[in-house]
Scaffold this motif. Structure first.
Motif: not given
Length: 160
Positions: A114-122, A107-111
Motif C-alpha cells: 500500500e505504501a508504494t502502490a500510489e507511486k505506480v502510474p494508472k 510495477e506489479l511488485e510496487l502494487l
C-alpha cells in the motif's frame, strides 16, 4: 353442511392463490430483456451494453456485460442480475475497454504494498470498439422494450 365445506376449501386454497397472483411478479414493472451483441458478425465477449432512456424523466435504464456467446440479460439498479428494465424507448451504448499496456514486473511488485502502490502510474484504458458506440447520442442504435411479448435484441456492431 356442504356449503361450509366449500367455503372452507375456497378459503384454504383459492384465496392464497388469488393473493399470490395479484401480488406476485415484478413490483417495479420491469420487463425481462435478453441481448446478443455481434461485432463484424461474430459474438462479442466483454461488451458493456447500456440502455439509456430516450426520455430522461422515464428514470431507469439498464445494462449488462456480454459473455463468450455475446449474450447478456439486462439488469437495473433495482435488483439482481437479469431483472430487466421498464417498457419504453432507449438509446443504446456499447463499450469494451482494456488497459493500454500491461504492468511491468517492477510495477506489479510496487502494487503489492500500500505504501508504494500510489507511486505506480494508472494505466489508461482504450476502447476496443469504435468510439461512436460509446455514447447513446452517437451510436445510432435504439431499442424499444415492450410491455408484452419477448424483449430479445440482436445488436450488430462493425469494427469499421
Amino acid at each position: 353442511m356442504m356449503n361450509r365445506h366449500i367455503i372452507k376449501m375456497v378459503t384454504v386454497f383459492a384465496l392464497p392463490l388469488a393473493f399470490c397472483l395479484a401480488g406476485c411478479g415484478n413490483p417495479h414493472g420491469l420487463r425481462p430483456v435478453d441481448v446478443t451483441v455481434l461485432l463484424d458478425g461474430q459474438p462479442a465477449e466483454g461488451i458493456s451494453v447500456t440502455f439509456v432512456p430516450e426520455d430522461s424523466a422515464a428514470g431507469l435504464g439498464g445494462g449488462g456485460v456480454t459473455d463468450a456467446k455475446g449474450k447478456c440479460s439486462v439488469t437495473t439498479t433495482l435488483g439482481t442480475g437479469g431483472d430487466g428494465t421498464k417498457a419504453g424507448k432507449y438509446l443504446m451504448k456499447f463499450v469494451k475497454t482494456a488497459p493500454q499496456r500491461e504492468y511491468t514486473p517492477k510495477e506489479l511488485e510496487l502494487l503489492k504494498d500500500e505504501a508504494t502502490a500510489e507511486k505506480v502510474p494508472k494505466i489508461p484504458l482504450v476502447n476496443l470498439i469504435p468510439e461512436r458506440y460509446g455514447s447513446p447520442k452517437t451510436s445510432g442504435i435504439t431499442a424499444e422494450i415492450k410491455d408484452h411479448g419477448s424483449n430479445t435484441f440482436v445488436f450488430e456492431l462493425s469494427s469499421k
